[in-house]
Structure formats: structure tokens, C-alpha cells
Scaffold this motif. Structure first.
Motif, short mmCIF file in Angstrom:
data_model
loop_
_atom_site.label_atom_id
_atom_site.label_comp_id
_atom_site.label_asym_id
_atom_site.label_seq_id
_atom_site.Cartn_x
_atom_site.Cartn_y
_atom_site.Cartn_z
N CYS A 83 -4.61 -44.59 -14.16
CA CYS A 83 -4.82 -45.69 -13.20
C CYS A 83 -3.48 -46.24 -12.72
CB CYS A 83 -5.69 -46.78 -13.83
SG CYS A 83 -6.36 -47.93 -12.61
N ASN A 84 -3.47 -47.46 -12.22
CA ASN A 84 -2.22 -48.08 -11.79
C ASN A 84 -2.03 -49.41 -12.50
OD1 ASN A 84 -0.96 -50.31 -9.78
ND2 ASN A 84 0.20 -48.43 -9.80
N THR A 85 -0.90 -49.52 -13.20
CA THR A 85 -0.62 -50.72 -13.99
C THR A 85 0.77 -51.26 -13.64
OG1 THR A 85 0.35 -49.32 -15.69
CG2 THR A 85 -1.98 -49.87 -15.95
N ILE A 132 -5.20 -59.72 -10.06
CA ILE A 132 -6.45 -60.38 -9.65
C ILE A 132 -6.37 -61.87 -9.99
CG2 ILE A 132 -8.91 -60.60 -10.27
CD1 ILE A 132 -8.94 -57.48 -10.55
N THR A 143 2.65 -53.30 -16.63
CA THR A 143 2.42 -53.30 -18.08
C THR A 143 2.70 -51.90 -18.63
OG1 THR A 143 0.06 -52.93 -17.65
CG2 THR A 143 0.78 -55.22 -17.97
N ARG A 186 -5.81 -55.41 -6.70
CA ARG A 186 -6.55 -55.04 -7.90
C ARG A 186 -5.56 -54.94 -9.05
NH1 ARG A 186 -3.46 -51.50 -8.69
NH2 ARG A 186 -4.77 -50.89 -10.40
N ALA A 206 -5.05 -52.57 -19.60
CA ALA A 206 -6.34 -53.10 -20.08
C ALA A 206 -6.88 -54.09 -19.07
CB ALA A 206 -6.14 -53.81 -21.41
N ASP A 207 -8.20 -54.10 -18.97
CA ASP A 207 -8.87 -55.15 -18.19
C ASP A 207 -9.42 -56.23 -19.10
OD1 ASP A 207 -8.98 -52.65 -16.33
OD2 ASP A 207 -9.12 -54.46 -15.13
N ALA A 222 -5.84 -56.15 -13.37
CA ALA A 222 -6.28 -57.42 -13.99
C ALA A 222 -5.30 -58.60 -13.79
CB ALA A 222 -6.55 -57.18 -15.47
N PRO A 223 -3.99 -58.43 -14.05
CA PRO A 223 -3.10 -59.59 -13.87
C PRO A 223 -2.99 -60.02 -12.40
CG PRO A 223 -2.09 -57.97 -15.33
CD PRO A 223 -3.27 -57.30 -14.70
N MET A 252 -11.13 -55.00 -3.46
CA MET A 252 -10.03 -54.28 -4.11
C MET A 252 -8.82 -54.05 -3.19
SD MET A 252 -12.11 -51.72 -6.66
CE MET A 252 -10.67 -50.91 -7.31
N PHE A 276 -15.18 -49.08 -15.18
CA PHE A 276 -14.41 -49.16 -16.43
C PHE A 276 -15.19 -48.53 -17.57
CE2 PHE A 276 -13.50 -52.78 -13.71
CZ PHE A 276 -12.13 -52.67 -13.56
N ASN A 326 -10.88 -50.53 -19.93
CA ASN A 326 -9.87 -50.18 -18.92
C ASN A 326 -10.52 -49.20 -17.94
OD1 ASN A 326 -7.14 -50.38 -17.89
ND2 ASN A 326 -6.89 -48.26 -18.54
N LYS A 327 -9.78 -48.81 -16.95
CA LYS A 327 -10.29 -47.94 -15.88
C LYS A 327 -11.12 -46.78 -16.44
CE LYS A 327 -10.19 -48.41 -12.43
NZ LYS A 327 -11.40 -49.01 -11.79
N ALA A 351 -0.18 -53.89 -9.58
CA ALA A 351 -1.30 -54.42 -10.36
C ALA A 351 -0.96 -55.74 -11.05
CB ALA A 351 -1.71 -53.40 -11.41
N THR A 352 0.28 -56.20 -10.84
CA THR A 352 0.77 -57.38 -11.56
C THR A 352 1.64 -58.20 -10.58
OG1 THR A 352 2.76 -56.16 -12.21
CG2 THR A 352 0.91 -56.09 -13.76
C1 LIG Z 1 -1.90 -54.03 -15.33
S1 LIG Z 1 -3.36 -53.51 -14.63
C2 LIG Z 1 -4.46 -53.17 -15.99
C3 LIG Z 1 -5.81 -52.74 -15.54
O1 LIG Z 1 -6.35 -53.69 -14.69
C4 LIG Z 1 -5.77 -51.34 -14.89
O2 LIG Z 1 -5.49 -50.40 -15.87
C5 LIG Z 1 -7.11 -51.04 -14.27
O3 LIG Z 1 -8.02 -50.57 -14.90
C6 LIG Z 1 -7.26 -51.45 -12.85
O4 LIG Z 1 -8.56 -51.27 -12.36
P1 LIG Z 1 -8.86 -51.65 -10.85
O5 LIG Z 1 -10.31 -51.31 -10.68
O6 LIG Z 1 -7.96 -50.83 -10.00
O7 LIG Z 1 -8.63 -53.14 -10.72
#
Ligand SMILES: CSC[C@@H](O)[C@@H](O)C(=O)COP(=O)(O)O
Length: 355
Positions: free
Chosen positions: A166-168, A51, A178, A46, A245-246, A48-49, A43, A323, A256-257, A172-173
Motif C-alpha cells: 500500500c502507501n504509507t 485522513i 510511517t 487517504r 496500520a489503519d 489513516a494519519p 479517497m 482492509f 491494514n490495506k 498518507a501522512t
Molecule cells: C500511514 S498510512 C497507514 C494505512 O492507512 C495504509 O497502510 C492503508 O491501508 C491506507 O489505506 P487507504 O484505503 O489507501 O486509505
């Protein structure tokens, strides 16, 4: 300047180590698939996008310098490495979907006699490199659609208040974010009065990362601990909840988280609309409902410690699912790069993309 989680220039890949934020800003080098798998699994990157993008770019970095004897050999290697990357974290679907698309592409290119080995490699690498720009464009579109949707909930030029979890965001992108992209757009439009971000125990993505992005962008915000959500929804006149969302199942159930589900239940009780903001790359049409989503369980240490400091009593047992799944019935809309859809509209929308 906005925060950049991923730097990809001249075939070198670096990621901002999110384990060290906000105390330290340190980029680490990702030299290939093995490094890619590790930074995702630990992590250090981290969301979803992010990753999926880091996973695929780690493959690009490795492929660029490799010599192949045949297109078949290259195809086989691509498939093995992508499947390995998918195993790094199981719940976020973006890496799996990207892997499937890239394996299809590798199959097509290897079968096409008019494409040389060099051309196959170049086309493959270009497709991966295009993911960065596409993700940013998708996030901006999500921001626009989401802002419009939330503003339609208030009259005249009233300002809105949003709660997120969480962090979006940019971290995270590829950039912008998002759910946090929707908040950024509302702020740019000068229509955001305030945002409440949860701490997001146990890993504190809200307190460490979202709070960092909000302070960085000077967005008016307040940090709350996860157990304050009901009180905030009751007393602070929140216009909408927006989270990321994951993995979104075909019926709209959304992983999601951890903690998202309880926020959705509370939002329903307080009659506050609850939205998911996610690109179509987070939608998994191969599963009919959220019951089929594998939930990642993470080490106890993430609960028992904050950094190096132990906060839980020694000897206590822990359960640490990363999640949870929010049922579609609690979701007012899924904000995507193509518009805002009710969960039951997803299937039809997906059919149109694949036409
Ligand atoms: C645009 S990120 C969307 C999700 O991946 C985010 O809300 C989330 O749950 C992240 O979880 P993480 O465990 O920090 O990867």
C-alpha cells in the motif's frame, strides 16, 4: 523537495488529489467539513494519519470564520461536525481518536469560566494546527526506531532489503510517512539496498502512489504485483516486511490495506520478520482484538475498472473489503514513535502514555 499531500497556510486548506496521481498533480481546495468529508470518502486523500489531519483541518477552516453566540453553542457544533467526519471512512481509527480528544478539549474549555469564547476558539484551532507538526515528528521517530530495529537483523554494515504494501508515505501522512518513513530513514543512512513495493490491488496505492514517492526520492525500488510476494520472499533475500496500520487493537491485531494478512502469513512461512509501523494515534485500546474492527467495503467499480477502463467481465459479482486484519501472532513488532513493541507490550505502553 518532498511530496506534500496537505497544504495548510493562512487558514486555507488544499489537498493533493490522489485519485489523479501519478498522471496529474492537482491540488483541490477544502473549504469546510462538508468538503473534508467528501475528499476523505472519495479517497482523494487517504491513509489513516492524513485522513485525521485533513478531517480536523477542514473543521478548523470552517470554525475560523464562524461567529458563535456562546461557548456551549461552539462546543455542540464541534461535537456534531467531528462525529460526522468520523463517519467518512470507518476502519482507520485516527480520525475517531482525534475526534474524541477534540470533543474532550471542547468540553473542558466550555466548562472553564476563566476561558473566554475567543480564547476557547483560539486554543481549539491551535490544537488542530499542531497535529501537522506532531505527525511529522512522530513519523521521523518511527523512521529512526524502525531503521535501528531492522538493521539489528543484519551483521556489520550489511545493506537491507524491505518489502512494503500500500502507501504509507508523505501522501498518507502529514509528511515523511510511517512504513515508508522507515524506508526513507534506511535510505538516508545508506543502508537500504532495495525495496519491493506491491501494486496493492484493487486501488493500486502501491503502483500509483508508493512507486511515485520512491521514484521521486530516488530510492532503489521494484514494483511487484500482489501475487508475487511469495516468490520475492523466497528468492530475493528480503530482510523484513514493513507495512502501516489503519487500526491496531489492544492485543496487537492490526487492520491494514487488504492483502496485508496474506503477506504476513507468507512472511511467517519464509521466516522474514513482519513489522507494523504506526503512531499511537492508530492504536484503539477500546477494542480487545481485531474481531471488533469494522472493515470498510468499497464500491465494485474499484475492482472492475482501472480509471475509466473496465477490466472485469460484465455481470460478475465482486467482494471489495478495503482492509483485512493481521493477527498479532504474525507480527514481530509494532514500530511506534516511542519505540518498537511486541504486540503483547502495547497495553503496558499505552498505560504509561496515559499516566
Ligand atoms: C500511514 S498510512 C497507514 C494505512 O492507512 C495504509 O497502510 C492503508 O491501508 C491506507 O489505506 P487507504 O484505503 O489507501 O486509505
Amino acid at each position: 523537495m518532498s511530496l506534500r499531500a496537505i497544504k495548510y497556510e493562512n487558514n486555507t486548506l488544499e489537498i493533493l488529489d490522489q485519485l489523479l496521481l501519478p498522471a496529474q498533480t492537482k491540488y483541490i481546495s477544502v473549504r469546510g467539513v462538508e468538503d473534508g468529508w467528501k475528499v476523505i470518502n472519495k479517497m482523494q486523500v487517504r491513509g489513516a494519519p492524513a485522513i485525521a489531519i485533513v478531517g480536523c483541518l477542514s473543521l478548523a477552516v470552517e470554525l475560523k470564520n464562524e461567529k458563535f453566540e456562546s461557548k456551549k453553542q461552539m462546543r455542540q457544533e464541534i461535537e456534531g461536525k467531528l462525529n460526522y467526519l468520523v463517519s467518512s471512512r470507518p476502519t482507520a481509527v485516527n480520525m475517531k481518536i482525534a475526534a474524541e480528544e477534540l470533543i474532550d478539549l471542547a468540553n473542558q474549555l466550555s466548562k472553564d469560566d476563566s476561558v473566554s469564547l475567543d480564547e476557547m476558539k483560539a486554543k481549539f484551532l491551535q490544537t488542530i494546527e499542531d497535529m501537522l507538526a506532531k505527525d511529522i515528528a512522530d513519523n521521523k521517530a518511527i523512521g529512526d526506531y524502525g531503521a535501528k530495529e531492522i538493521l539489528a537483523r543484519v551483521s556489520g554494515d550489511h545493506l537491507v532489503r524491505v518489502l512494503t504494501h500500500c502507501n504509507t508515505g508523505s501522501l498518507a501522512t502529514a509528511n515523511y510517512g510511517t512504513a515508508l518513513g522507515v524506508i526513507r530513514t534506511l535510505h538516508k543512512m545508506k543502508r537500504l539496498e532495495h525495496i519491493y513495493c506491491t501494486e496493492t490491488r484493487p486501488y493500486n496505492q502501491g503502483a500509483r502512489l508508493t512507486a511515485y514517492e520512491l521514484v521521486h526520492d530516488k530510492i532503489p525500488a521494484t514494483l511487484i504485483v500482489d501475487s508475487m510476494v511469495a516468490a520475492v520472499l523466497k528468492h530475493r533475500n528480503v530482510t523484513a516486511v514493513v507495512v502501516g496500520a489503519d487500526r491496531v487493537a489492544a492485543n496487537g491485531d492490526t487492520a491494514n490495506k487488504i492483502g496485508t494478512y496474506q503477506i504476513a502469513v507468507l512472511a511467517k512461512y519464509h521466516e522474514v520478520p513482519f513489522y507494523i509501523a504506526a503512531p499511537f494515534t492508530s492504536v484503539d485500546m477500546s477494542i480487545p482484538s481485531g474481531d471488533h474492527i469494522v472493515i470498510e467495503e468499497r464500491p465494485d467499480r474499484e475492482m472492475t475498472h482501472v480509471g475509466e477502463h473496465r477490466i472485469a467481465a460484465k455481470g460478475i459479482a465482486c467482494w471489495n473489503p478495503a482492509f483485512d486484519v493481521t493477527p498479532a501472532s504474525l507480527i514481530a513488532g509494532i514500530i511506534t514513535e516511542r519505540g518498537v513493541f511486541r504486540p503483547e507490550q502495547l497495553k503496558e505502553q499505552f498505560g504509561q502514555i496515559n499516566k
